[in-house]
Design a protein around this motif. Structure first.
Motif, mmCIF file in Angstrom:
data_model
loop_
_atom_site.group_PDB
_atom_site.id
_atom_site.type_symbol
_atom_site.label_atom_id
_atom_site.label_comp_id
_atom_site.label_asym_id
_atom_site.label_seq_id
_atom_site.Cartn_x
_atom_site.Cartn_y
_atom_site.Cartn_z
ATOM 1 N N ILE A 129 -11.668 4.826 -0.598
ATOM 2 C CA ILE A 129 -10.562 5.336 0.210
ATOM 3 C C ILE A 129 -9.257 4.864 -0.403
ATOM 4 O O ILE A 129 -9.217 3.859 -1.117
ATOM 5 N N ALA A 130 -8.192 5.598 -0.122
ATOM 6 C CA ALA A 130 -6.880 5.222 -0.633
ATOM 7 C C ALA A 130 -6.444 3.905 -0.015
ATOM 8 O O ALA A 130 -6.656 3.670 1.174
ATOM 9 N N ARG A 131 -5.869 3.039 -0.828
ATOM 10 C CA ARG A 131 -5.419 1.748 -0.323
ATOM 11 C C ARG A 131 -4.345 1.914 0.748
ATOM 12 O O ARG A 131 -4.306 1.165 1.716
ATOM 13 N N SER A 132 -3.472 2.888 0.568
ATOM 14 C CA SER A 132 -2.391 3.080 1.535
ATOM 15 C C SER A 132 -2.911 3.497 2.902
ATOM 16 O O SER A 132 -2.284 3.224 3.923
ATOM 17 N N SER A 133 -4.085 4.171 2.956
ATOM 18 C CA SER A 133 -4.596 4.651 4.240
ATOM 19 C C SER A 133 -4.923 3.501 5.183
ATOM 20 O O SER A 133 -4.761 3.622 6.400
ATOM 21 N N VAL A 134 -5.362 2.369 4.642
ATOM 22 C CA VAL A 134 -5.674 1.203 5.476
ATOM 23 C C VAL A 134 -4.408 0.691 6.158
ATOM 24 O O VAL A 134 -4.397 0.398 7.359
#
Length: 285
Positions: A129-134
């Motif tokens: 998953i994209a790091r920014s999504s967390v």
């Protein structure tokens, strides 16, 4: 008669490979729809955490009530004269909208730091998953907590005599402006939470920043009552710009300059701090 023997090669049993941790380069291969789906799932996970631990909402629920009662009845008479607490409510409540965003944003940093301590973030970083999504998912839930705190603040203000002199749209615009600025501040505290080793350290450093910004602003008192050197600091304080813009939108007065300055601060903070926070999230051990 001769017999021909055919040798059959049996492939060696392959050892299953451990899942490869996702790296920062995986972000570019994740589409927009998948990214939004990940953000939604993570935001739901954060909301379920709040449902399982309702005490985590105490600050958003009780903080606006305590601040309104404390400042109106302790400082209202001194600021606007005895018997004029109603006038001070109209001055204070729009300013406190800026303060709510600042205090809720601080909680994001301590939450991120605590999640790393529990190993939750390490698990997320092994997923594709994209790091920014967390981080964005966490911010979405915290913006929701900010909405709750602002709603309670306005309810308390109306009970104590707060009135809207412009329109409902002006009030909603002031709330939206405070949410935009509060969301931008979250990037600062996320970076702080990723940098500090403990949640206590995050709170300690945050308070060193919060106290001068809050009390060296136009949130609680008019800058004209302050010394000249403090007035200069207040003029450039982004919290003063937000408080003045909210007052103009709710009770009338100049809005354009303060609102533009608030949006400029929000955009600048996000453009600088968001990439730094995401990069720190990838590299933190």
């Amino acid at each position: 008669m001769s017999t021909t023997t055919t040798a059959v090669t049996v492939p060696a049993q392959q050892t299953p490979r451990a899942p490869r941790p996702a790296t920062g380069s995986d972000d570019a291969r994740i589409g927009l729809r998948a990214n939004l789906r990940h953000i939604g799932a993570l935001a739901r996970r954060n909301m379920l955490q709040i449902k399982a631990d309702p005490e985590s909402m105490f600050d958003a629920v009780l903080m606006p009530i305590i601040f309104v009662l404390l400042f109106v009845y302790v400082f209202g008479g001194a600021m606007f004269g005895d018997g004029n607490q109603g006038a001070y409510v109209n001055y204070l409540v729009p300013g406190l909208m800026a303060m709510m965003g600042l205090n809720i944003a601080m909680a994001v940093g301590t939450g991120v730091n605590d999640d790393f301590k529990k190993g939750v973030m390490d698990r997320f970083r092994t997923m594709p998953i994209a790091r920014s999504s967390v981080l964005i998912a966490k911010m979405i839930v915290e913006v929701g907590r900010m909405v709750v705190a602002t709603t309670i603040l306005l309810i308390m203000g109306f009970i104590l005599g707060f009135s809207v002199s412009t329109s409902v749209w002006g009030l909603l615009a002031a709330v939206g402006l405070s949410l935009v600025f509060g969301a931008s501040l979250m990037w600062i505290f996320i970076l702080l939470g990723l940098t500090m080793k403990t949640a206590q350290a995050v709170q300690g450093v945050a308070m060193l920043v919060l106290m001068p910004l809050q009390f060296g602003s136009s949130i609680f008192a008019k800058p004209t009552t302050m010394p000249g050197w403090l007035q200069s600091f207040t003029d450039y304080n982004p919290l003063s710009n937000l408080a003045d813009a909210a007052r103009g939108l709710i009770t009338g007065g100049p809005v354009a300059h303060s609102a533009l300055m608030t949006l400029a601060w929000s955009a600048g903070i996000t453009l600088v701090m968001a990439p730094l926070a995401v990069a720190k999230f990838r590299k933190r051990t």
